[in-house]
Enzyme design. Structure first.
Site, PDB file in Angstrom:
ATOM      1  N   GLY A  25       0.968  -1.175  -0.016  1.00  0.00           N
ATOM      2  CA  GLY A  25       0.023   0.152  -0.110  1.00  0.00           C
ATOM      3  C   GLY A  25       0.945   1.202  -0.134  1.00  0.00           C
ATOM      4  N   SER A  26       0.197   2.566   0.140  1.00  0.00           N
ATOM      5  CA  SER A  26       1.184   3.615   0.058  1.00  0.00           C
ATOM      6  C   SER A  26       1.983   3.592   1.134  1.00  0.00           C
ATOM      7  CB  SER A  26       0.268   4.779   0.021  1.00  0.00           C
ATOM      8  OG  SER A  26      -0.594   4.748   1.262  1.00  0.00           O
ATOM      9  N   GLU A  28       3.941   1.619   2.457  1.00  0.00           N
ATOM     10  CA  GLU A  28       4.855   0.341   2.419  1.00  0.00           C
ATOM     11  C   GLU A  28       5.819   0.829   1.319  1.00  0.00           C
ATOM     12  OE1 GLU A  28       1.468  -0.512   2.663  1.00  0.00           O
ATOM     13  OE2 GLU A  28       1.910  -0.580   4.756  1.00  0.00           O
ATOM     14  N   HIS A  70       0.308  -4.256   4.055  1.00  0.00           N
ATOM     15  CA  HIS A  70      -0.098  -3.148   4.153  1.00  0.00           C
ATOM     16  C   HIS A  70      -0.588  -2.856   5.858  1.00  0.00           C
ATOM     17  CE1 HIS A  70      -1.832   0.795   3.518  1.00  0.00           C
ATOM     18  NE2 HIS A  70      -3.219   0.555   3.645  1.00  0.00           N
ATOM     19  N   HIS A 280      -8.799 -31.743  18.778  1.00  0.00           N
ATOM     20  CA  HIS A 280      -9.889 -31.356  18.329  1.00  0.00           C
ATOM     21  C   HIS A 280     -11.370 -31.344  18.718  1.00  0.00           C
ATOM     22  CE1 HIS A 280     -11.513 -30.146  13.868  1.00  0.00           C
ATOM     23  NE2 HIS A 280     -11.871 -29.422  14.791  1.00  0.00           N
TER      24      HIS A 280
END
Ligand code: TZD
Ligand code: CA
Length: 529
Positions: A25-26, A28, A70, A280
């Site tokens: 993203g911006s 980064e 991001h 589990h």
């Protein structure tokens, strides 16, 4: 003085973290400026796929791997995939961008508010450095913590830090090495050897760490020297032992009572490289039979501390394997022949029985194929048909978080270009990591995806019966055609309408990725159908 970015890139280069799995993203972009030539950026189209790919790559290489995500929205998308990486003990170093320092307080758009807290408690260590000059040291800590703890770490870096001057002491980090030793001391070794040699009817339980750390073959030697049965630990994510070896008893069922029943009659259960245990299904009972002692050897201190019973030794299972092998005499009896594979069960009604599909894989694909499996209702069918004798043959989402299969296979294929890699996916599971197909196509990875289409969340139907919920909505997924989805991502695809066609397709060896879709009948994860 060089910039924080220069020092950081140089540190990553020296530590061998030159493959970056990311989705930017911006915030980064400044970290990615001027990446040295020998760095490789593997773009994933969704953060879950990015982390799944990095997880597969880290598991297949056994080394820390850099992940670039991001800020909050991107990191949040990665959360489900991180649960698997925690359980498989994959050393992922997640570096995320933060808004510029002056904008964090006012929470400007794309601020990652309290970034380290977002990722806790999943990651083993998370930080946002207090000043730009601390970034290279903090990055080194993120790498070393990931390796020492064998757990993902998270570093949030305000993007104005990368261009800042690194300061006088920055270069000191470049020469750092952090090593770890995990062999038991002489007294612990004596105690352990005594425990094992004085047992009359010992049993071995091996965890995924045995395969992850390269001890698959040593585990076979130990089992043969002890002449004892071997189980794989419950909720298995790597195969630590050849599954048709005469001493192998299968994967321990993931319930308290069935585990107790399985180890009945053994005076010692030696667990190597696994938590005790990753149950589990809630099937309560006594943990162990009367007169059974449990000994756990693990490198994971937390797994030793939280076990509800038994003695534990926090040590490198590989070192313990070697010291036990040195103490035990070479066996004079051979363990016997590998167990033959039964004929695949035929399907009743429409579609192939999953056993017919797996028999085709076994017969048509090379012996050293690495399988990344994410098909949940076909578990019993898988182990009935497969004959896996090589280390690194089997990967499964370690925490049961779907979305590992396709991306994980991409990561394994990237890490081991000379080995055939096959993803075996259910038609439900595939959707959680489907964007990995695009990365496989872009990188022309010779990856085969075998897509089992039964039109439903098969395992949940079975679970519904177990939990007394026969009428839950939202379990059927009709109308999905993965040949068209795959083609859309750039992966050639075929639909196989019978065993012969499937076998013929599997005999082909394309040099890029492909998807083979096959319709299958509904089966149960246990052995009943
Ligand atoms: N979401 C995520 C991320 N992980 C999960 N484990 C689930 C949902 C729940 N889930 C299971 O545990 S198994 C399963 C779901 C949705 C069905 C998978 O369907 P499939 O395989 O088609 O891949 P089968 O063989 O039909 O069960
Ligand atoms: Ca299905």
């Amino acid at each position: 003085m060089p910039s924080v970015r220069r020092v950081s890139h140089e540190f990553l280069h020296r530590q061998g973290l030159t493959t970056i799995f990311g989705n930017p993203g911006s915030n980064e972009l400044p970290f990615l400026a001027g990446l040295p030539e020998d760095f490789r950026y593997v773009l994933g189209l969704h953060e879950g796929a990015v982390v799944g790919m990095a997880d597969g790559y880290a598991q297949a290489t056994g080394r820390p791997v850099l992940v670039n995500l991001h800020a909050a929205a991107g990191s949040g998308n990665a959360m489900g995939a991180l649960t698997n990486a925690v359980a498989s003990r994959s050393p992922l170093v997640v570096v995320a961008g933060q808004q510029v320092r002056p904008a964090v307080g006012v929470e400007a758009n794309l601020t990652n508010v309290d970034a380290p807290a977002l990722m806790k408690p999943l990651v083993g260590w998370a930080a946002e450095p207090a000043c730009a000059r601390d970034v290279p040291r903090a990055l080194a800590q993120a790498v070393f913590e990931a390796r020492l703890q064998r757990r993902p770490t998270y570093l949030s870096v305000p993007y104005d830090d990368w261009a800042a001057d690194a300061g006088d002491n920055a270069l000191a980090v470049l020469d750092r090495q952090v090593r770890q030793a995990g062999a038991p001391d002489a007294e612990q070794a004596r105690w352990l050897v005594d425990r094992v040699t004085s047992a009359r009817r010992p049993a071995l339980v091996l965890g995924g760490d045995i395969d992850a750390d390269g001890h698959f073959d040593a585990a076979v030697r130990l089992a043969e020297a002890m002449g004892c049965p071997v189980w794989a630990a419950p909720s298995l994510f790597r195969l630590p032992f050849p599954n048709r070896h005469p001493l192998f008893r299968g994967v321990l069922p993931a319930g308290i009572e069935p585990v107790r029943q399985a180890v009945e009659g053994h005076d010692l259960v030696l667990v190597l490289g696994a938590p005790v245990f990753r149950y589990h299904e809630h099937l309560p009972g006594r943990y162990l039979p009367e007169g059974t002692r449990l000994m756990q050897v693990t490198g994971d201190a937390s797994a030793a501390a939280r076990a509800p019973m038994g003695e534990a030794l926090v040590a490198d299972p590989g070192a313990v394997l070697e010291l036990l092998l040195a103490a035990l005499a070479t066996p004079d009896v051979s363990p016997g022949a590998y167990r033959p594979v039964p004929p695949p069960r035929p399907a009743q009604g429409a579609g192939l029985h999953p056993e017919e599909v797996f028999a085709a894989l076994r017969d048509k694909l090379p012996e050293d194929t690495a399988y990344v499996v994410e098909s949940t209702s076909t578990n019993a069918a898988w182990w009935r048909q497969m004959d896996l004798r090589r280390p690194g043959s089997y990967y499964f989402p370690a925490a049961g978080g779907l979305g590992f299969g396709l991306p994980g296979a991409v990561g394994v294929a990237l890490a081991q270009p000379s080995r055939p890699v096959v993803a075996v996916s259910g038609d439900g599971s595939a959707n959680y990591g489907i964007t990995a197909l695009w990365t496989a196509a872009r990188l022309r990875l010779p990856l085969t995806v075998v897509l089992l289409r039964n039109g439903t969340y098969g395992a949940l139907r079975w679970f519904g019966g177990l939990l007394g919920v026969p009428d839950a909505p939202g379990l059927d997924i009709p109308g999905l055609d993965f040949t068209r989805i795959a083609e859309g991502y750039g992966v050639p695809a075929r639909h196989a309408s019978g065993t012969e066609e499937l076998r013929a397709l599997l005999s082909e060896r394309p040099d890029g990725p492909r998807l083979i879709q096959v319709d299958t009948a509904l089966t149960t994860p246990d052995d009943s159908r």
